[in-house]
Design an enzyme around this catalytic site. Structure first.
Site, PDB file in Angstrom:
ATOM      1  N   SER A   1     -74.039  47.687  36.298  1.00 15.39           N
ATOM      2  CA  SER A   1     -72.926  46.824  37.128  1.00 15.39           C
ATOM      3  C   SER A   1     -72.701  45.587  37.397  1.00 15.39           C
ATOM      4  CB  SER A   1     -73.037  47.853  38.530  1.00 15.39           C
ATOM      5  OG  SER A   1     -74.385  47.291  38.824  1.00 15.39           O
ATOM      6  N   VAL A   2     -73.785  44.697  37.230  1.00 15.47           N
ATOM      7  CA  VAL A   2     -73.855  43.328  37.512  1.00 15.47           C
ATOM      8  C   VAL A   2     -73.905  42.633  35.969  1.00 15.47           C
ATOM      9  CG1 VAL A   2     -75.220  41.607  38.616  1.00 15.47           C
ATOM     10  CG2 VAL A   2     -74.592  43.617  39.860  1.00 15.47           C
ATOM     11  N   ALA A   3     -74.193  43.123  35.253  1.00 10.79           N
ATOM     12  CA  ALA A   3     -74.808  42.229  34.077  1.00 10.79           C
ATOM     13  C   ALA A   3     -74.899  43.119  32.918  1.00 10.79           C
ATOM     14  CB  ALA A   3     -75.696  41.321  34.229  1.00 10.79           C
ATOM     15  N   GLN A   4     -74.911  42.639  31.581  1.00 13.16           N
ATOM     16  CA  GLN A   4     -75.109  43.552  30.463  1.00 13.16           C
ATOM     17  C   GLN A   4     -76.086  42.511  29.462  1.00 13.16           C
ATOM     18  OE1 GLN A   4     -71.051  44.205  28.810  1.00 13.16           O
ATOM     19  NE2 GLN A   4     -71.439  42.679  27.189  1.00 13.16           N
TER      20      GLN A   4
ATOM     21  N   SER B   1     -75.520  48.053  29.402  1.00 10.39           N
ATOM     22  CA  SER B   1     -74.670  47.395  30.230  1.00 10.39           C
ATOM     23  C   SER B   1     -74.745  48.000  31.591  1.00 10.39           C
ATOM     24  CB  SER B   1     -73.065  47.523  29.689  1.00 10.39           C
ATOM     25  OG  SER B   1     -72.115  47.098  30.601  1.00 10.39           O
TER      26      SER B   1
ATOM     27  N   ASP C   1     -85.918  47.796  43.097  1.00 10.69           N
ATOM     28  CA  ASP C   1     -84.663  48.330  42.234  1.00 10.69           C
ATOM     29  C   ASP C   1     -85.252  49.002  40.804  1.00 10.69           C
ATOM     30  OD1 ASP C   1     -82.133  48.978  41.775  1.00 10.69           O
ATOM     31  OD2 ASP C   1     -81.457  47.277  40.714  1.00 10.69           O
TER      32      ASP C   1
ATOM     33  N   LYS D   1     -79.207  38.257  28.907  1.00 12.59           N
ATOM     34  CA  LYS D   1     -78.693  38.942  29.967  1.00 12.59           C
ATOM     35  C   LYS D   1     -77.468  38.029  30.297  1.00 12.59           C
ATOM     36  CE  LYS D   1     -79.618  41.345  34.248  1.00 12.59           C
ATOM     37  NZ  LYS D   1     -80.671  41.871  35.158  1.00 12.59           N
TER      38      LYS D   1
END
Length: 545
Positions: A131-134, A129, A284, A149
C-alpha cells in the site's frame, strides 16, 4: 472541503463495490435490518466479482490506511470466512504496482545518478507491491543482491487526507458518544498518524531494521536484512535480498518438514522478547512481512522485513503489563484489579473487590475451555467490555501492542492451530520478572548505575557542604519569618487595643456632651452624676490611647 470530498469518495466506492452485502442482516435489529433490505445501494449491480474480491478491490482503491486495515484482518483467519481471508491476503504484497518508469525516476532523483550508475542490474518488474511502497530486485556493482524499496508517488497526500478524516470522526465521536472520552479516540488517531508518517520515512525504517538486527544478532530465532546506507534516502531504501519462504505459504513450509509446533512457539517467544527484553517490537508483522529460513527444519528461523512501524513502552507500562499478564495466567483476579488501579488504567475510586469479581465473571468460563480453543483476542475484548463499567480508559500507548499481539496470535494459529499462547508466554514472563526483581536484576541495575555513582563520588563533599549550607540558610530564613510574623501579630494586637480605647473614649465624650446639653438624656443619669464626669472619663481614655 477536502475531507468532505474524501468522505463522499469513500461512500461512493463502498456503494460501487456493494460492501453492504457483507453486513450480516440477520444479526441486525429489526428496524435496521428492514432499512438495509430497502437501501438504495441495491440499485448497483454486484458484477462478476466474489464478495472477497469486491472487499479487496474496494480497500485497495480506498488507499493505504484501508489497505492496512485489510492486512490486519487477513491475519485473523479464525475470525473470517475462508473466501474473504484468502482475498485479503493479497493485500499483504500483491497490491497493483505503479509503473517502473515512476520508480526509476524516484530512484534517480533521490540518488542524483542514473539507475545504471547505481546498480549493475535492476529488474523493472516489481518483486512485490504494497500500500505504501513497492520493491524491485537489483544487484550492486560490488556483487551483492539487494532489493530497492520505493515510496509510492503521491501516497503521502492520500494518507494525510484520510488521517484528517479520522481526526474528524474521532472528534465527532467525542461530541456524540457520552463515554467516548474513555476511549481517547483523538489520542489513538494521533498515535496512528505518527506511525504512518514514520512508515513514509524509509530512513527511519532502515534505522529500525538495523536496531532489530542488532537485538537478534546471531540469534536462532530471528534474522533481519543488512541495510546499504549509501543508497538509502527518505523515499528510497536498499537492503540485502533475503531468500526465505513466505510465512503464508504453509504447504511449502510443511513440505520442508519444518517443526510447526516449534515454529509457532518461536513466534510467540520473539514477540515477548521484543516487548520485554528489548522494549522495541516490530508492530507490523502481518504474513507479507515475515519469511522463514527452512535450512534447519527442526530449528526454523524467522526473517522480518518492513520495520516501518515499531513500538516501545515506558518502564512503568512494561512492568505493569508483565505483572498483569502473570496474574492473569495464575487466575489471580484480585491482583489484576489492584494493578489496573495502581497503574491508573481505571479510576482511583474503583473498588478492587468489585472489579476483581467482574473480571472473574468474564474469565472463569474461558478458562474452562481447552487451551487450544481460547483466543487471547476474545479475552481482551471481554475484559474491555467489562472494564467500561469501571470507567477504564483506553491507553493509547498500548493500542499498538494489542494490535501486534492479535496479529501474532492469528499468525500462530495459522501455523499451528493447537498453539497455547498462554503456556508459551508464561515461563518467559516469569523468567523476565525474576531477572528484573531478583538478585541478578538488582545486581544488574547496580552495575548500570555504578558509573553514574562513581562520577558523583568526588563531588559528594562539596554537595554535602552545599546541602548543609542550604539547610542552615533555610533555617535562618524560617527563624526570621517566624520573628517577623510575631512582630506583625503584636502590632496588630496593639492596634486593636488602641482602636478599642479610641472608640470607648469617643463614645463617653459624645455621651457626656449630649447629656450636658440635652434635657431628654437627664433622666438616664443619677442625681450624683454630672455630664462633665462622662466628658472627663472620655478624655482620659483618649489621652491614654
Amino acid at each position: 472541503m477536502g475531507r468532505l470530498r474524501r468522505a463522499f469518495r469513500i461512500g461512493w466506492i463502498a456503494l460501487r463495490y456493494r460492501l453492504d452485502t457483507l453486513i450480516p442482516i440477520e444479526r441486525l435489529p429489526f428496524a435496521l435490518a428492514l432499512l438495509m433490505r430497502f437501501n438504495p445501494a441495491q440499485l448497483f449491480p454486484l458484477g462478476h466479482y466474489t464478495r472477497g474480491e469486491r472487499l479487496c478491490l474496494a480497500l485497495e482503491e480506498l488507499g493505504p490506511i484501508f489497505t492496512k486495515f485489510g492486512q490486519m484482518l487477513s491475519t485473523r483467519r479464525d475470525l473470517l470466512p475462508p473466501d474473504i481471508a484468502d482475498e485479503l491476503r493479497k493485500l499483504q504484497d500483491q497490491v497493483a504496482p505503479f509503473p517502473a518508469a515512476q520508480a526509476k525516476a524516484t530512484i534517480e532523483k533521490a540518488l542524483g545518478m542514473s539507475v545504471e550508475e547505481a546498480f549493475a542490474e535492476f529488474e523493472s518488474e516489481a518483486l512485490a507491491s504494497a500500500s505504501v511502497a513497492q520493491v524491485h530486485a537489483a544487484k550492486l556493482h560490488t556483487g551483492e543482491n539487494v532489493v530497492v524499496k520505493v515510496i509510492r508517488p503521491g501516497v503521502e497526500k492520500i494518507i494525510k487526507k484520510d488521517v484528517q478524516l479520522l481526526y474528524m470522526l474521532a472528534r465527532l465521536m467525542l461530541r456524540l458518544v457520552p463515554d467516548a472520552h474513555r476511549l481517547h479516540p483523538v489520542e489513538v488517531v494521533a498515535d496512528y498518524d505518527i506511525s504512518l508518517m514514520d512508515e513514509l520515512d524509509l530512513q527511519k525504517e532502515a534505522a529500525n531494521t538495523s536496531q532489530l538486527k542488532r537485538n537478534f544478532l546471531n540469534s536462532p530465532l530471528l534474522y533481519a536484512p543488512v541495510i546499504h546506507w549509501s543508497f538509502t534516502r527518505k523515499n528510497l531504501m536498499v537492503q540485502e535480498r533475503i531468500y526465505g519462504v513466505p510465512i503464508a505459504e504453509l504447504d511449502v513450509i510443511r513440505s520442508h518438514k519444518v517443526n510447526m509446533k516449534k515454529l509457532a512457539e518461536r513466534g510467540v517467544e520473539i514477540f515477548f522478547t521484543q516487548v520485554f527484553r528489548d522494549n522495541f517490537f516490530h508492530a507490523d508483522m502481518h504474513p507479507g512481512n515475515v519469511f522463514l529460513d527452512t535450512s534447519k527444519p527442526e530449528s526454523p528461523r524467522y526473517i522480518a522485513i518492513d520495520c516501518g512501524i515499531v513500538g516501545s513502552l515506558s518502564v512503568e507500562d512494561q512492568n505493569y503489563l508483565a505483572r498483569n499478564l502473570l496474574a492473569f495466567f495464575k487466575q489471580d483476579y484480585h491482583e489484576v484489579a489492584r494493578l489496573h488501579i495502581e497503574s491508573g488504567w481505571v479510576g482511583e475510586g474503583t473498588r478492587a473487590n468489585e472489579f476483581a469479581a467482574a473480571i472473574r465473571a468474564v474469565c472463569e468460563p474461558i478458562f474452562e475451555k481447552p487451551l487450544k480453543d481460547i483466543s487471547f483476542g476474545q479475552v481482551l475484548l471481554g475484559l474491555f467490555q467489562t472494564a467500561r463499567r469501571f470507567n477504564m480508559e483506553v491507553q493509547p500507548q498500548l493500542v499498538l501492542l494489542q494490535k501486534t499481539l492479535l496479529n501474532i496470535e492469528g499468525l500462530g494459529r495459522q501455523i499451528y492451530p493447537e498453539l497455547d499462547l498462554w503456556t508459551t508466554a508464561k515461563p518467559f514472563l516469569e523468567n523476565w520478572m525474576k531477572q528484573r526483581i531478583g538478585p541478578r536484576g538488582i545486581l544488574k541495575k547496580i552495575q548500570e548505575k555504578l558509573p553514574d555513582w562513581l562520577e558523583i563520588v568526588p563531588e559528594l563533599p562539596q554537595l554535602a557542604h552545599e546541602g548543609l549550607t542550604q539547610v542552615r540558610n533555610l533555617q535562618q530564613d524560617q527563624l526570621q519569618q517566624r520573628l517577623a510574623l510575631i512582630k506583625i501579630a503584636d502590632e496588630m494586637a496593639s492596634s486593636r487595643r488602641r482602636n478599642g480605647q479610641f472608640l470607648v473614649g469617643s463614645l463617653l465624650l459624645t455621651l457626656g456632651l449630649l447629656s450636658g446639653v440635652g434635657e431628654l438624656l437627664m433622666p438616664l443619669l443619677d442625681g450624683d452624676w454630672q455630664p462633665w464626669v462622662l466628658v472627663g472619663v472620655g478624655l482620659l481614655v483618649l489621652l491614654r490611647r
